[in-house]
Write a protein that holds these residues in place. Structure first.
Motif, PDB file in Angstrom:
ATOM      1  N   THR A  43      14.683  -3.468   0.226  1.00  0.00           N
ATOM      2  CA  THR A  43      14.998  -2.562   1.341  1.00  0.00           C
ATOM      3  C   THR A  43      14.429  -3.070   2.662  1.00  0.00           C
ATOM      4  O   THR A  43      14.905  -2.700   3.727  1.00  0.00           O
ATOM      5  CB  THR A  43      14.463  -1.140   1.072  1.00  0.00           C
ATOM      6  N   MET A  44      13.403  -3.940   2.579  1.00  0.00           N
ATOM      7  CA  MET A  44      12.799  -4.470   3.803  1.00  0.00           C
ATOM      8  C   MET A  44      13.027  -5.985   3.933  1.00  0.00           C
ATOM      9  O   MET A  44      12.245  -6.694   4.557  1.00  0.00           O
ATOM     10  CB  MET A  44      11.281  -4.172   3.784  1.00  0.00           C
ATOM     11  N   LYS A  45      14.136  -6.453   3.351  1.00  0.00           N
ATOM     12  CA  LYS A  45      14.385  -7.896   3.302  1.00  0.00           C
ATOM     13  C   LYS A  45      14.497  -8.534   4.682  1.00  0.00           C
ATOM     14  O   LYS A  45      14.192  -9.720   4.841  1.00  0.00           O
ATOM     15  CB  LYS A  45      15.653  -8.191   2.500  1.00  0.00           C
ATOM     16  N   GLU A  46      14.904  -7.763   5.693  1.00  0.00           N
ATOM     17  CA  GLU A  46      15.010  -8.323   7.043  1.00  0.00           C
ATOM     18  C   GLU A  46      13.662  -8.823   7.538  1.00  0.00           C
ATOM     19  O   GLU A  46      13.583  -9.812   8.279  1.00  0.00           O
ATOM     20  CB  GLU A  46      15.556  -7.275   8.007  1.00  0.00           C
ATOM     21  N   ALA A  58       0.842  -1.204   0.000  1.00  0.00           N
ATOM     22  CA  ALA A  58       0.000   0.000   0.000  1.00  0.00           C
ATOM     23  C   ALA A  58       0.874   1.249   0.000  1.00  0.00           C
ATOM     24  O   ALA A  58       0.665   2.185  -0.785  1.00  0.00           O
ATOM     25  CB  ALA A  58      -0.935  -0.003   1.209  1.00  0.00           C
ATOM     26  N   GLU A  59       1.869   1.260   0.853  1.00  0.00           N
ATOM     27  CA  GLU A  59       2.790   2.399   0.914  1.00  0.00           C
ATOM     28  C   GLU A  59       3.658   2.473  -0.342  1.00  0.00           C
ATOM     29  O   GLU A  59       3.870   3.547  -0.902  1.00  0.00           O
ATOM     30  CB  GLU A  59       3.673   2.289   2.152  1.00  0.00           C
ATOM     31  N   ALA A  60       4.139   1.317  -0.790  1.00  0.00           N
ATOM     32  CA  ALA A  60       5.024   1.301  -1.962  1.00  0.00           C
ATOM     33  C   ALA A  60       4.314   1.813  -3.210  1.00  0.00           C
ATOM     34  O   ALA A  60       4.876   2.605  -3.977  1.00  0.00           O
ATOM     35  CB  ALA A  60       5.542  -0.117  -2.199  1.00  0.00           C
ATOM     36  N   LEU A  61       3.071   1.374  -3.419  1.00  0.00           N
ATOM     37  CA  LEU A  61       2.350   1.789  -4.614  1.00  0.00           C
ATOM     38  C   LEU A  61       1.927   3.251  -4.551  1.00  0.00           C
ATOM     39  O   LEU A  61       1.945   3.957  -5.567  1.00  0.00           O
ATOM     40  CB  LEU A  61       1.118   0.889  -4.834  1.00  0.00           C
ATOM     41  N   SER A  62       1.551   3.712  -3.368  1.00  0.00           N
ATOM     42  CA  SER A  62       1.192   5.130  -3.246  1.00  0.00           C
ATOM     43  C   SER A  62       2.425   6.015  -3.412  1.00  0.00           C
ATOM     44  O   SER A  62       2.348   7.105  -3.990  1.00  0.00           O
ATOM     45  CB  SER A  62       0.504   5.403  -1.902  1.00  0.00           C
TER      46      SER A  62
END
Length: 301
Positions: A296-299, A108-112
């Motif tokens: 970037t959020m692989k952790e 949601a954040e990535a697409l916005s």
């Protein structure tokens, strides 16, 4: 070493079954086509085509070469298309379907953010855990996990999601910590019904490489991983869940991972779109944006 252009010419000759048609297509003479095919055969040291006045027939080496190289022209063109006009302004509307968990936690954040980056572009995101019909439901892009069976679609691998076996501290204190996968037979396991293998068929690894399935038992299952997380937090059993869903719970100690060295479930995340020779620039750019956000959020995954 054979030239790629000659290999492309060879595949065209087979597809059109005619030296003359290929000559016309490439605006060269028939004799040039024949000479280039002969040159290719000489370089490879094998005859590729039996030539008669009536037809062209592939030899066995020719058949092998054709089936291995018939898509080479399309692959090369797709590679060029991927960067041609890369800096062009993106515009239009994109309809996207994403899994519920990924949508809430990341997409949601990535697409916005993608829309903010490209003011002339709009994105309509739908969250659905079931695989949708891209064509019938008019979706431009679908993000899904697991294996793609429909050959009419293109799937680009984006990332791998690791799953963890976990339970609450209170549950483990009361029922004990399982030391081996077989010990789960003495525990209440919570099943995820979206698994193609079945809700209680859990995947494990041994000798660091070999994966196998073990059937466990439990009194509760759901097609919603969030529901399983809540049941696990309520001390009701052990669950096999996506790392991203329980990452904060594991960090805070609300949930505890067990059998870490035995868990073997890793699920691929894919961007899926209808088969075309040239996906639009906005789809290419959005897929790359999503992939970078996962990295970037692989952790958490």
């Amino acid at each position: 070493m054979p030239q790629i252009d000659d290999l492309v010419l060879f595949t065209q000759v087979i597809e059109h079954a005619s030296f003359s048609k290929v000559a016309e297509l490439n605006k060269i003479t028939k004799s040039v086509v024949s000479k280039r095919i002969s040159k290719l055969e000489n370089q490879l040291g094998v005859q590729l085509i039996y030539r008669t006045t009536r037809k062209l027939t592939l030899t066995e080496p020719g058949s092998i070469l054709y089936h291995r190289s018939k898509d080479i022209n399309q692959v090369a063109q797709s590679a060029f298309d991927a960067i041609t006009g890369y800096n062009e302004a993106l515009s239009g509307n994109i309809r996207v379907s994403v899994p519920t968990i990924s949508g809430e936690l990341l997409l949601a954040e990535a697409l916005s953010d993608f829309c903010q980056k490209h003011p002339g572009l709009t994105v309509e995101m739908s969250m659905d855990n079931h695989f949708v019909d891209l064509v019938a439901q008019n979706y431009d892009l679908v993000i899904r996990t697991g294996y793609l069976e429909d050959s009419s679609l293109i799937a680009r691998h984006i990332f791998n999601s690791r799953w963890v076996i976990c339970a609450s501290a209170d549950y483990l204190e009361k029922h004990g910590v399982p030391e081996t996968p077989k010990a789960l037979h003495h525990h209440n396991c919570l099943g995820y019904t979206q698994q193609s293998t079945g809700p209680f068929d859990w995947l494990f690894v041994r000798n660091n490489t070999e994966t196998y399935t073990l059937k466990v038992d439990g009194n509760f299952s759901s097609d919603n991983a969030v529901a399983l997380r809540k049941a696990t937090l309520a001390n009701n059993g052990i669950a096999y869940l996506p790392t991203c869903l329980v990452f904060d719970d594991l960090k805070s100690g609300k949930l505890i991972e067990v059998l870490a060295e035995h868990s073997g479930k890793v699920v691929g995340i894919y961007a899926v779109y209808p088969y075309t020779k040239k996906p639009s620039k906005r789809i290419q750019a959005l897929i790359e944006h999503i992939r970078e956000r996962y990295i970037t959020m692989k952790e958490r995954f």
